[in-house]
Design a protein around this motif. Structure first.
Motif, PDB file in Angstrom:
ATOM      1  N   LEU A  40       6.148  -1.697  -7.880  1.00  0.00           N
ATOM      2  CA  LEU A  40       5.147  -2.763  -7.866  1.00  0.00           C
ATOM      3  C   LEU A  40       5.445  -3.741  -8.997  1.00  0.00           C
ATOM      4  CD1 LEU A  40       1.921  -0.662  -7.188  1.00  0.00           C
ATOM      5  CD2 LEU A  40       3.174  -2.089  -5.558  1.00  0.00           C
ATOM      6  N   GLY A  41       5.338  -5.023  -8.702  1.00  0.00           N
ATOM      7  CA  GLY A  41       5.743  -6.040  -9.655  1.00  0.00           C
ATOM      8  C   GLY A  41       4.633  -6.522 -10.566  1.00  0.00           C
ATOM      9  N   PRO A  42       5.002  -7.223 -11.629  1.00  0.00           N
ATOM     10  CA  PRO A  42       4.039  -7.648 -12.644  1.00  0.00           C
ATOM     11  C   PRO A  42       3.007  -8.662 -12.158  1.00  0.00           C
ATOM     12  CG  PRO A  42       6.205  -8.609 -13.065  1.00  0.00           C
ATOM     13  CD  PRO A  42       6.388  -7.590 -11.985  1.00  0.00           C
ATOM     14  N   ARG A  43       3.313  -9.423 -11.099  1.00  0.00           N
ATOM     15  CA  ARG A  43       2.333 -10.415 -10.641  1.00  0.00           C
ATOM     16  C   ARG A  43       1.090  -9.753 -10.064  1.00  0.00           C
ATOM     17  NH1 ARG A  43       4.264 -15.702  -7.538  1.00  0.00           N
ATOM     18  NH2 ARG A  43       2.123 -16.246  -8.117  1.00  0.00           N
ATOM     19  N   LEU A  44       1.211  -8.472  -9.676  1.00  0.00           N
ATOM     20  CA  LEU A  44       0.048  -7.766  -9.143  1.00  0.00           C
ATOM     21  C   LEU A  44      -0.972  -7.454 -10.229  1.00  0.00           C
ATOM     22  CD1 LEU A  44       1.854  -5.299  -6.726  1.00  0.00           C
ATOM     23  CD2 LEU A  44       0.377  -7.208  -6.064  1.00  0.00           C
ATOM     24  N   ILE A  45      -0.519  -7.420 -11.483  1.00  0.00           N
ATOM     25  CA  ILE A  45      -1.424  -7.056 -12.574  1.00  0.00           C
ATOM     26  C   ILE A  45      -2.579  -8.046 -12.664  1.00  0.00           C
ATOM     27  CG2 ILE A  45      -1.631  -6.776 -15.073  1.00  0.00           C
ATOM     28  CD1 ILE A  45       1.293  -5.808 -15.065  1.00  0.00           C
ATOM     29  N   ARG A  46      -2.239  -9.321 -12.636  1.00  0.00           N
ATOM     30  CA  ARG A  46      -3.287 -10.350 -12.723  1.00  0.00           C
ATOM     31  C   ARG A  46      -4.250 -10.253 -11.550  1.00  0.00           C
ATOM     32  NH1 ARG A  46      -3.859 -15.712 -10.927  1.00  0.00           N
ATOM     33  NH2 ARG A  46      -1.813 -15.626  -9.941  1.00  0.00           N
ATOM     34  N   LEU A  47      -3.712 -10.033 -10.349  1.00  0.00           N
ATOM     35  CA  LEU A  47      -4.570  -9.914  -9.173  1.00  0.00           C
ATOM     36  C   LEU A  47      -5.505  -8.718  -9.310  1.00  0.00           C
ATOM     37  CD1 LEU A  47      -2.049 -10.653  -6.270  1.00  0.00           C
ATOM     38  CD2 LEU A  47      -3.552 -12.244  -7.469  1.00  0.00           C
TER      39      LEU A  47
ATOM     40  N   LEU B 250       8.880 -10.325  -1.170  1.00  0.00           N
ATOM     41  CA  LEU B 250       7.992  -9.812  -2.216  1.00  0.00           C
ATOM     42  C   LEU B 250       8.674  -9.794  -3.572  1.00  0.00           C
ATOM     43  CD1 LEU B 250       6.314  -6.908  -0.196  1.00  0.00           C
ATOM     44  CD2 LEU B 250       5.193  -8.993  -0.999  1.00  0.00           C
ATOM     45  N   VAL B 251       9.969  -9.464  -3.596  1.00  0.00           N
ATOM     46  CA  VAL B 251      10.718  -9.483  -4.850  1.00  0.00           C
ATOM     47  C   VAL B 251      10.832 -10.921  -5.367  1.00  0.00           C
ATOM     48  CG1 VAL B 251      13.003  -9.141  -5.883  1.00  0.00           C
ATOM     49  CG2 VAL B 251      12.003  -7.356  -4.435  1.00  0.00           C
ATOM     50  N   ALA B 252      11.140 -11.848  -4.471  1.00  0.00           N
ATOM     51  CA  ALA B 252      11.283 -13.250  -4.871  1.00  0.00           C
ATOM     52  C   ALA B 252       9.989 -13.805  -5.463  1.00  0.00           C
ATOM     53  CB  ALA B 252      11.722 -14.098  -3.674  1.00  0.00           C
ATOM     54  N   GLN B 253       8.846 -13.309  -4.975  1.00  0.00           N
ATOM     55  CA  GLN B 253       7.554 -13.794  -5.451  1.00  0.00           C
ATOM     56  C   GLN B 253       7.038 -13.010  -6.664  1.00  0.00           C
ATOM     57  OE1 GLN B 253       5.977 -16.542  -4.290  1.00  0.00           O
ATOM     58  NE2 GLN B 253       7.818 -16.840  -3.060  1.00  0.00           N
ATOM     59  N   GLY B 254       7.721 -11.936  -7.050  1.00  0.00           N
ATOM     60  CA  GLY B 254       7.320 -11.166  -8.222  1.00  0.00           C
ATOM     61  C   GLY B 254       6.307 -10.068  -7.954  1.00  0.00           C
ATOM     62  N   TYR B 255       5.993  -9.822  -6.689  1.00  0.00           N
ATOM     63  CA  TYR B 255       5.027  -8.771  -6.372  1.00  0.00           C
ATOM     64  C   TYR B 255       5.687  -7.400  -6.264  1.00  0.00           C
ATOM     65  CZ  TYR B 255       1.907 -12.650  -5.490  1.00  0.00           C
ATOM     66  OH  TYR B 255       1.151 -13.783  -5.636  1.00  0.00           O
ATOM     67  N   VAL B 256       6.997  -7.389  -6.127  1.00  0.00           N
ATOM     68  CA  VAL B 256       7.791  -6.164  -6.135  1.00  0.00           C
ATOM     69  C   VAL B 256       9.031  -6.449  -6.979  1.00  0.00           C
ATOM     70  CG1 VAL B 256       9.210  -4.588  -4.725  1.00  0.00           C
ATOM     71  CG2 VAL B 256       6.983  -5.355  -3.880  1.00  0.00           C
TER      72      VAL B 256
ATOM     73  N   GLU C 273       0.833  -1.202   0.000  1.00  0.00           N
ATOM     74  CA  GLU C 273       0.000   0.000   0.000  1.00  0.00           C
ATOM     75  C   GLU C 273       0.869   1.255   0.000  1.00  0.00           C
ATOM     76  OE1 GLU C 273      -3.192   0.424  -0.215  1.00  0.00           O
ATOM     77  OE2 GLU C 273      -4.065  -1.553   0.155  1.00  0.00           O
ATOM     78  N   ALA C 274       1.932   1.258   0.795  1.00  0.00           N
ATOM     79  CA  ALA C 274       2.840   2.406   0.841  1.00  0.00           C
ATOM     80  C   ALA C 274       3.500   2.617  -0.514  1.00  0.00           C
ATOM     81  CB  ALA C 274       3.896   2.206   1.932  1.00  0.00           C
ATOM     82  N   LEU C 275       3.863   1.514  -1.166  1.00  0.00           N
ATOM     83  CA  LEU C 275       4.475   1.605  -2.487  1.00  0.00           C
ATOM     84  C   LEU C 275       3.472   2.157  -3.499  1.00  0.00           C
ATOM     85  CD1 LEU C 275       7.148   1.034  -3.881  1.00  0.00           C
ATOM     86  CD2 LEU C 275       6.435  -1.334  -4.178  1.00  0.00           C
ATOM     87  N   ALA C 276       2.235   1.706  -3.415  1.00  0.00           N
ATOM     88  CA  ALA C 276       1.198   2.217  -4.323  1.00  0.00           C
ATOM     89  C   ALA C 276       0.938   3.705  -4.076  1.00  0.00           C
ATOM     90  CB  ALA C 276      -0.088   1.423  -4.143  1.00  0.00           C
ATOM     91  N   ASP C 277       0.896   4.101  -2.801  1.00  0.00           N
ATOM     92  CA  ASP C 277       0.642   5.504  -2.461  1.00  0.00           C
ATOM     93  C   ASP C 277       1.755   6.418  -2.948  1.00  0.00           C
ATOM     94  OD1 ASP C 277      -1.716   4.801  -1.261  1.00  0.00           O
ATOM     95  OD2 ASP C 277      -0.914   4.798   0.782  1.00  0.00           O
ATOM     96  N   SER C 278       2.954   5.870  -3.105  1.00  0.00           N
ATOM     97  CA  SER C 278       4.092   6.677  -3.565  1.00  0.00           C
ATOM     98  C   SER C 278       4.170   6.742  -5.091  1.00  0.00           C
ATOM     99  CB  SER C 278       5.402   6.116  -3.004  1.00  0.00           C
ATOM    100  OG  SER C 278       5.687   4.852  -3.574  1.00  0.00           O
ATOM    101  N   GLY C 279       3.154   6.222  -5.755  1.00  0.00           N
ATOM    102  CA  GLY C 279       3.149   6.226  -7.210  1.00  0.00           C
ATOM    103  C   GLY C 279       3.702   4.954  -7.818  1.00  0.00           C
ATOM    104  N   GLY C 280       3.958   3.950  -6.955  1.00  0.00           N
ATOM    105  CA  GLY C 280       4.439   2.672  -7.443  1.00  0.00           C
ATOM    106  C   GLY C 280       5.936   2.520  -7.436  1.00  0.00           C
ATOM    107  N   VAL C 281       6.653   3.583  -7.039  1.00  0.00           N
ATOM    108  CA  VAL C 281       8.119   3.553  -7.024  1.00  0.00           C
ATOM    109  C   VAL C 281       8.610   4.226  -5.751  1.00  0.00           C
ATOM    110  CG1 VAL C 281      10.254   4.206  -8.220  1.00  0.00           C
ATOM    111  CG2 VAL C 281       8.178   3.727  -9.538  1.00  0.00           C
ATOM    112  N   ALA C 282       9.541   3.565  -5.023  1.00  0.00           N
ATOM    113  CA  ALA C 282      10.075   4.153  -3.795  1.00  0.00           C
ATOM    114  C   ALA C 282      11.372   3.470  -3.401  1.00  0.00           C
ATOM    115  CB  ALA C 282       9.065   4.044  -2.654  1.00  0.00           C
ATOM    116  N   THR C 283      12.183   4.189  -2.637  1.00  0.00           N
ATOM    117  CA  THR C 283      13.385   3.602  -2.054  1.00  0.00           C
ATOM    118  C   THR C 283      13.024   2.977  -0.712  1.00  0.00           C
ATOM    119  OG1 THR C 283      13.967   5.627  -0.879  1.00  0.00           O
ATOM    120  CG2 THR C 283      14.793   5.398  -3.138  1.00  0.00           C
ATOM    121  N   LEU C 284      13.950   2.202  -0.163  1.00  0.00           N
ATOM    122  CA  LEU C 284      13.704   1.591   1.139  1.00  0.00           C
ATOM    123  C   LEU C 284      13.502   2.647   2.216  1.00  0.00           C
ATOM    124  CD1 LEU C 284      16.200  -1.417   1.189  1.00  0.00           C
ATOM    125  CD2 LEU C 284      13.731  -1.478   0.838  1.00  0.00           C
ATOM    126  N   SER C 285      14.303   3.710   2.170  1.00  0.00           N
ATOM    127  CA  SER C 285      14.158   4.757   3.185  1.00  0.00           C
ATOM    128  C   SER C 285      12.818   5.454   3.062  1.00  0.00           C
ATOM    129  CB  SER C 285      15.300   5.771   3.072  1.00  0.00           C
ATOM    130  OG  SER C 285      15.325   6.363   1.788  1.00  0.00           O
TER     131      SER C 285
END
Length: 264
Positions: free
Chosen positions: A78-85, A62-68, A30-42
């Motif tokens: 945000l990763g491509p696996r979220l598109i299908r969801l 999340l990266v290993a699963q393709g969601y980020v 959700e935080a990543l989505a609120d930031s426009g889909g792109v953010a640093t760890l900090s």
């Protein structure tokens, strides 16, 4: 294979029936989505309030699963696996809402729409078209700007001012017709009025000759709005009706029942 290092549920987890790591993973998305889909760890740490070690651990999963995914600048997106969801969830939302949209169309004779706010844009997720030869049509899945549409303003009115300003961004509001509100101060006056009276109007602000009345769907898990749209003269005639067929009360009653269906 499931990891054997996962921590046992805490007392808070057991009390709420939730799993903290899962809740935090969704909090990060959700935080990543609120930031426009792109953010640093900090940036994710600042917006989510989670400690950096927790973010590191969850992001790796999340990266290993393709969601980020991580880009070349070491930012996370945000990763491509979220598109299908998302596509599947959108279709289901439109399917669940269809009987209520059909009821609204039958009550008004005009096209009924359902929309949500996603990534700073309005996304149409459901529609039942009017049977009239002259009718409004918006393709399901279409994205539009929120400041110039009835559903968009109904969605913005559900946010606090800071959130709404974040959605609108810092760029000038685009004009689509001579009636489009491009002044943010005037727009926020409209949003305050919408909260007071329970509906919002798009008066030819997206397309000349088209008028739209929109209301919030209360109880939905994400800001959601319901609208009727059609030729200006016909929508104004609907607004003039009183009693049991009064437009806004009918819309709000249908929206309330839909919200109960969508509530988590």
């Amino acid at each position: 294979m499931a990891s054997t290092s996962a921590a046992a549920p805490t007392g808070a987890d057991r009390a709420t029936g939730g799993v903290q790591s899962v809740e935090r993973a969704f909090q990060l998305l959700e935080a990543l989505a609120d930031s426009g889909g792109v953010a640093t760890l900090s940036e994710l740490s600042a917006t989510s309030g989670l400690p950096m070690p927790t973010i590191h651990r969850l992001i790796r999963t999340l990266v290993a699963q393709g969601y980020v995914r991580q880009d070349t600048a070491r930012r996370y997106t945000l990763g491509p696996r979220l598109i299908r969801l998302g596509e599947t969830a959108g279709r289901l939302l439109g399917s669940w809402a269809r009987p209520y949209l059909a009821e609204l169309m039958e009550a008004t004779g005009e096209t009924a729409n359902l929309a949500v706010l996603e990534g700073g844009e309005v996304v149409y997720v459901g529609q039942v078209q009017s049977r009239r030869s002259m009718r409004m049509f918006t393709e399901v899945g279409r994205r539009v700007q929120p400041h110039c549409t009835g559903v968009g303003k109904a969605l913005l009115a559900q946010l606090d001012e800071a959130e709404a300003r974040g959605v609108l961004g810092t760029q000038p509001l685009q004009s689509h017709t001579p009636y489009t509100v491009t002044d943010q101060a005037e727009l926020f006056t409209q949003l305050a009025r919408a909260r007071e009276r329970g509906y919002v109007v798009d008066d030819q602000e997206q397309e000349i000759g088209v008028r739209c009345i929109a209301v919030a769907v209360p109880g939905a898990p994400t800001p959601t709005a319901l609208s009727v749209s059609g030729p200006e003269a016909r929508i104004r005639a609907l607004e003039a009706q009183a009693g049991n067929t009064a437009l806004v009360p009918v819309m709000r009653q249908i929206a309330s029942r839909l919200g109960q269906v969508l509530a988590p």
